[in-house]
Scaffold this active site. Structure first.
Site, PDB file in Angstrom:
ATOM      1  N   ASN A 108      13.589   4.467 -74.376  1.00  0.00           N
ATOM      2  CA  ASN A 108      14.728   4.197 -73.308  1.00  0.00           C
ATOM      3  C   ASN A 108      16.040   4.974 -74.061  1.00  0.00           C
ATOM      4  O   ASN A 108      16.630   4.448 -74.991  1.00  0.00           O
ATOM      5  CB  ASN A 108      15.011   2.615 -73.426  1.00  0.00           C
ATOM      6  CG  ASN A 108      16.413   2.165 -72.754  1.00  0.00           C
ATOM      7  OD1 ASN A 108      16.619   3.225 -71.928  1.00  0.00           O
ATOM      8  ND2 ASN A 108      16.939   1.219 -72.628  1.00  0.00           N
TER       9      ASN A 108
ATOM     10  N   LYS B   1      18.651   5.426 -72.732  1.00  0.00           N
ATOM     11  CA  LYS B   1      19.981   4.829 -71.977  1.00  0.00           C
ATOM     12  C   LYS B   1      20.814   5.915 -71.286  1.00  0.00           C
ATOM     13  O   LYS B   1      20.170   6.882 -70.926  1.00  0.00           O
ATOM     14  CB  LYS B   1      20.563   4.076 -73.146  1.00  0.00           C
ATOM     15  CG  LYS B   1      19.755   3.104 -73.773  1.00  0.00           C
ATOM     16  CD  LYS B   1      20.726   1.866 -74.491  1.00  0.00           C
ATOM     17  CE  LYS B   1      19.502   1.094 -75.321  1.00  0.00           C
ATOM     18  NZ  LYS B   1      20.278  -0.001 -76.028  1.00  0.00           N
TER      19      LYS B   1
ATOM     20  N   HIS C 149      16.765  -4.991 -67.924  1.00  0.00           N
ATOM     21  CA  HIS C 149      17.404  -4.832 -69.509  1.00  0.00           C
ATOM     22  C   HIS C 149      18.558  -5.659 -69.657  1.00  0.00           C
ATOM     23  O   HIS C 149      19.487  -5.859 -68.739  1.00  0.00           O
ATOM     24  CB  HIS C 149      17.443  -3.179 -69.482  1.00  0.00           C
ATOM     25  CG  HIS C 149      17.885  -2.994 -71.032  1.00  0.00           C
ATOM     26  ND1 HIS C 149      19.067  -3.030 -71.514  1.00  0.00           N
ATOM     27  CD2 HIS C 149      17.155  -2.426 -71.880  1.00  0.00           C
ATOM     28  CE1 HIS C 149      19.108  -2.610 -72.652  1.00  0.00           C
ATOM     29  NE2 HIS C 149      17.793  -2.055 -73.048  1.00  0.00           N
TER      30      HIS C 149
ATOM     31  N   GLU D  46      21.306  -4.967 -70.721  1.00  0.00           N
ATOM     32  CA  GLU D  46      22.675  -4.115 -70.563  1.00  0.00           C
ATOM     33  C   GLU D  46      22.673  -4.367 -68.956  1.00  0.00           C
ATOM     34  O   GLU D  46      23.987  -4.560 -68.422  1.00  0.00           O
ATOM     35  CB  GLU D  46      22.517  -2.753 -70.907  1.00  0.00           C
ATOM     36  CG  GLU D  46      22.870  -2.544 -72.249  1.00  0.00           C
ATOM     37  CD  GLU D  46      21.982  -1.539 -73.079  1.00  0.00           C
ATOM     38  OE1 GLU D  46      21.629  -0.530 -72.588  1.00  0.00           O
ATOM     39  OE2 GLU D  46      21.697  -1.818 -74.317  1.00  0.00           O
TER      40      GLU D  46
ATOM     41  N   GLU E  66      13.338  -8.594 -75.545  1.00  0.00           N
ATOM     42  CA  GLU E  66      14.400  -7.781 -76.232  1.00  0.00           C
ATOM     43  C   GLU E  66      15.706  -8.943 -76.690  1.00  0.00           C
ATOM     44  O   GLU E  66      16.529  -9.119 -75.485  1.00  0.00           O
ATOM     45  CB  GLU E  66      14.987  -6.902 -75.579  1.00  0.00           C
ATOM     46  CG  GLU E  66      13.906  -5.658 -74.934  1.00  0.00           C
ATOM     47  CD  GLU E  66      14.535  -4.277 -74.744  1.00  0.00           C
ATOM     48  OE1 GLU E  66      14.193  -3.503 -75.668  1.00  0.00           O
ATOM     49  OE2 GLU E  66      15.546  -4.261 -74.125  1.00  0.00           O
TER      50      GLU E  66
ATOM     51  N   GLY F  76      20.651  -2.444 -80.563  1.00  0.00           N
ATOM     52  CA  GLY F  76      21.568  -1.722 -80.886  1.00  0.00           C
ATOM     53  C   GLY F  76      22.397  -2.019 -82.031  1.00  0.00           C
ATOM     54  O   GLY F  76      23.504  -1.501 -82.571  1.00  0.00           O
TER      55      GLY F  76
ATOM     56  N   SER G  70      16.402  -2.898 -81.909  1.00  0.00           N
ATOM     57  CA  SER G  70      16.502  -2.283 -83.206  1.00  0.00           C
ATOM     58  C   SER G  70      15.255  -1.802 -83.899  1.00  0.00           C
ATOM     59  O   SER G  70      15.075  -1.799 -85.395  1.00  0.00           O
ATOM     60  CB  SER G  70      17.608  -2.835 -84.298  1.00  0.00           C
ATOM     61  OG  SER G  70      18.630  -3.118 -83.707  1.00  0.00           O
TER      62      SER G  70
END
Ligand code: PEP
Length: 257
Positions: free
Chosen positions: A9, A11, A100, A102, A172, A178, A218
């Site tokens: 991904n 991003k 996701h 985000e 996730e 991250g 991560s």
């Protein structure tokens, strides 16, 4: 046996020249060691949508599959800035990441909206990767399982017995994305087992055995082996560590048992 999926991904990173260089480097690594893609695993890259045409071209003739990071649920219409399932299909996109964290937490996507997107992806035969995960606060309050099961139940609303086999899930944990903090293989395996349990309850054993559940948060070349060698962890969704050819190539070649 479920094939492991190693999914990148990107991003909102890279421009087309960088993307082409990354893919060339990745293909050189993988092609040199053809055992890397020997039967038991698949690889997918989800670039920013504007780069899908360039990445589709760079992947021509490769077994690496093309994914999208998001999409709208309608085929067309007055949805400024959005991308439709037929648009993705026309570039050979096979997978789409939905829900996701985000999108849930930065852009406020609801379970209801995510569910509409899941149904649209299935209708267009794009494999939805439905992401679920608890926040740091929810994790510390011991509510991880409750949160991910609720997100899963709502995300699967209206998904038929026929369709469920055509989708994937990704666990996730938001606190791991991250952040450099990863769920331990045991923590992730336990959540994955519970997610698979929901598929078993709502559908049947055959479907529960079929649906792949990725871990994301991560993942790096150093921790991928211990995560994806767990029986219920069917691969990884990788953000930061997918932006360099050598680190993602190492992830693609992870030990799976
Ligand atoms: C992600 O974006 O899905 C992700 C898991 O990111 P990272 O690997 O950087 O934590």
């Amino acid at each position: 046996m479920r094939k492991k999926l190693l999914a990148a991904n990107w991003k909102m990173n890279l421009v087309p020249t960088e993307a082409r260089a990354l893919i060339a480097g990745l293909r050189a690594e993988i092609d040199r060691d053809s055992a890397a893609l020997a039967g038991d695993r698949e690889v997918m890259i989800a670039p920013p949508s504007i780069m899908i045409p360039a990445v589709a071209q760079a992947l021509a003739g490769s077994s690496i599959m093309l994914g999208a990071q998001n999409m709208h649920f309608d085929d067309k219409g007055a949805f400024t800035g959005e991308i439709s399932p037929p648009m993705l299909k026309s570039y050979g996109v096979t997978h789409v990441i939905l829900g996701h964290s985000e999108h849930r937490h930065v852009f406020g996507e609801s379970d209801e909206l995510i569910n509409k997107k899941v149904l649209a992806a299935l209708k267009h035969r794009i494999i939805p990767i439905l992401c679920v995960g608890e926040t740091h606060e929810e994790h510390d309050a011991g509510r991880a399982l409750e949160v991910v099961l609720r997100q899963l139940e709502r995300g699967l609303e209206g998904v038929s017995h026929e369709a469920i086999g055509g989708m994937m899930l990704a666990y996730e944990p938001v606190w791991a994305i991250g952040s450099g903090r990863t769920a331990t293989p045991a923590q992730a395996e336990s959540i994955h087992g519970a997610l698979r349990g929901v598929i078993l309850e709502r559908y049947d054993r055959q479907r529960a055995d079929l649906v792949r559940i990725l871990y994301g948060g991560s993942v790096t070349a150093d921790n991928v082996d211990s995560l994806i060698s767990k029986p219920d962890i069917d691969g990884a969704l990788v953000g930061g560590a997918s932006l360099k050819a050598d680190s993602f190539a190492r992830i693609v070649k992870a030990r799976t048992h």
